[in-house]
Design an enzyme around this catalytic site. Structure first.
Site, PDB file in Angstrom:
ATOM      1  N   GLU A  86      -6.099   2.661  -8.168  1.00  0.00           N
ATOM      2  CA  GLU A  86      -5.194   3.941  -8.202  1.00  0.00           C
ATOM      3  C   GLU A  86      -5.260   5.308  -8.099  1.00  0.00           C
ATOM      4  O   GLU A  86      -4.603   5.870  -7.418  1.00  0.00           O
ATOM      5  CB  GLU A  86      -4.377   3.459  -9.496  1.00  0.00           C
ATOM      6  CG  GLU A  86      -3.316   4.405  -9.587  1.00  0.00           C
ATOM      7  CD  GLU A  86      -3.194   5.228 -10.773  1.00  0.00           C
ATOM      8  OE1 GLU A  86      -2.424   6.592 -10.681  1.00  0.00           O
ATOM      9  OE2 GLU A  86      -3.698   5.215 -11.791  1.00  0.00           O
ATOM     10  N   ASP A  91      -3.890   7.269  -5.060  1.00  0.00           N
ATOM     11  CA  ASP A  91      -3.094   8.647  -5.171  1.00  0.00           C
ATOM     12  C   ASP A  91      -3.744   9.608  -4.161  1.00  0.00           C
ATOM     13  O   ASP A  91      -2.825  10.137  -3.734  1.00  0.00           O
ATOM     14  CB  ASP A  91      -3.313   8.837  -6.666  1.00  0.00           C
ATOM     15  CG  ASP A  91      -2.530  10.293  -6.944  1.00  0.00           C
ATOM     16  OD1 ASP A  91      -1.368  10.114  -6.853  1.00  0.00           O
ATOM     17  OD2 ASP A  91      -3.162  11.162  -7.231  1.00  0.00           O
ATOM     18  N   ASP A 148       1.695   2.524  -9.931  1.00  0.00           N
ATOM     19  CA  ASP A 148       0.222   2.453 -10.011  1.00  0.00           C
ATOM     20  C   ASP A 148      -0.086   1.331  -9.096  1.00  0.00           C
ATOM     21  O   ASP A 148      -1.261   1.531  -8.510  1.00  0.00           O
ATOM     22  CB  ASP A 148      -0.128   2.144 -11.433  1.00  0.00           C
ATOM     23  CG  ASP A 148       0.080   3.391 -12.206  1.00  0.00           C
ATOM     24  OD1 ASP A 148       0.576   4.369 -11.797  1.00  0.00           O
ATOM     25  OD2 ASP A 148      -0.033   3.236 -13.750  1.00  0.00           O
ATOM     26  N   GLU A 156      -0.292   2.425  -5.553  1.00  0.00           N
ATOM     27  CA  GLU A 156      -1.250   3.302  -5.108  1.00  0.00           C
ATOM     28  C   GLU A 156      -2.683   2.500  -5.263  1.00  0.00           C
ATOM     29  O   GLU A 156      -3.672   2.975  -4.434  1.00  0.00           O
ATOM     30  CB  GLU A 156      -1.327   4.337  -6.227  1.00  0.00           C
ATOM     31  CG  GLU A 156      -0.292   5.378  -6.048  1.00  0.00           C
ATOM     32  CD  GLU A 156       0.044   6.632  -7.050  1.00  0.00           C
ATOM     33  OE1 GLU A 156       0.468   7.479  -6.952  1.00  0.00           O
ATOM     34  OE2 GLU A 156      -0.663   6.402  -8.133  1.00  0.00           O
TER      35      GLU A 156
END
Length: 230
Positions: free
Chosen positions: A47, A51, A120, A123
Site C-alpha cells: 500500500e 500510494d 488501502d 493502493e
C-alpha cells in the site's frame, strides 16, 4: 488466495498479477493473522508503494491533460483523485470486498465495506501490479479505473479555499485566515509564501508565483493536514 479467485481479481483489476504470493499479500489485512503468526505478510508495504505510484501517474496525467492549469489547481485535483475516499470508491466499484482476507472480528465489524480498508487494498494492488509488471502495467490499471474520474474532476474541480471555508463552518471554526509571510524574487518572477490558518485547528504555509496561487496551495495543504483530502 485460491487459484480460482485469481481470474476474478484479474478481471476486476484489469491486469493478471502472475506472482500469486504478491496478489495474496495485496489482499491480506493485518487482522487476518490475528494470532500473530506471520505465515503471510499483510498489504501495508504494498500500500505504501502503491500510494506513491498512484500519485506519480495521476500527477503526470494531470500535467499533460491540463496544460493551462496553475500549480494550486493541479494540486487540488491531485488531492481529490488520490484521496482515500476516491480509492475506496474505486475498490467498491471493482467489487473487491469479498476478496479481502480479514480476521473474524474485522469481518464481523463490516470491514469489507470500510473506506479505509478498500482504499488501502486498491493502493496495494497498484503496488503489486508495479512490482509484477512494471510502471506501464500499473499505469494501465490506473487509467482504467481513474479515466472517467479524471474527466469529472477536470470539469468540476472545487477550489481548495471553498472546501476549506465549508470545513471550517461545518466544524464550528472561525473562517480561514491567509497571511502573506514572504515575497522573494525579481518583479518579473516573484515568489510568494502564504500561511493559511484556522484557529484551534492548524496552519500551513505554501508558495506560488502569485499571492492567489500561494493561497490556493496553502489551502490545499491545510486540507491535507486536517485529513479532509489525502
Amino acid at each position: 488466495m485460491t487459484v480460482t479467485a485469481m481470474p476474478a481479481v484479474a478481471a476486476m483489476l484489469g491486469y493478471a498479477i502472475k506472482d500469486a504470493s504478491l496478489l495474496s499479500q495485496a489482499l491480506t489485512h493485518g487482522s487476518h493473522n490475528s494470532k500473530g503468526a506471520k505465515s503471510e505478510n499483510d498489504y501495508q508495504r504494498l500500500e505504501f508503494l502503491g500510494d506513491r505510484i498512484l500519485g506519480l501517474v495521476i500527477a503526470e496525467t494531470l500535467y499533460h491533460r491540463f496544460p493551462e492549469a496553475r500549480e494550486g489547481d493541479l494540486s487540488a485535483r491531485l488531492n481529490m483523485l488520490v484521496s482515500g475516499a476516491t480509492c475506496a470508491d474505486v475498490g467498491r466499484t471493482m467489487g473487491l470486498g469479498p476478496h479481502i482476507k480479514l480476521g473474524k472480528q474485522a469481518r464481523d465489524d463490516g470491514a469489507r465495506d470500510s473506506d479505509n480498508i478498500l482504499g488501502d487494498v486498491v493502493e496495494s494492488l497498484i503496488g503489486a501490479t508495479y512490482l509484477d509488471g512494471g510502471l506501464q502495467a500499473a499505469q494501465a490499471v490506473i487509467e482504467k479505473h481513474w479515466g472517467a474520474r479524471l474527466d469529472s474532476v477536470g470539469k468540476q474541480a472545487r477550489h481548495p479555499k471553498s472546501i476549506l471555508l465549508e470545513w471550517a463552518a461545518a466544524n464550528r471554526k472561525k473562517p480561514p485566515v491567509y497571511a502573506l509571510i514572504d515575497r522573494q524574487g525579481p518583479d518579473h518572477a516573484p515568489r510568494f509564501t502564504v500561511m493559511a490558518s484556522i484557529a484551534n485547528a492548524g496552519e500551513v504555509s505554501a508558495s506560488g508565483a502569485s499571492k492567489q496561487e500561494a493561497e490556493t496551495a496553502a489551502a490545499a495543504a491545510l486540507l491535507t493536514m486536517l485529513g479532509v483530502i489525502q
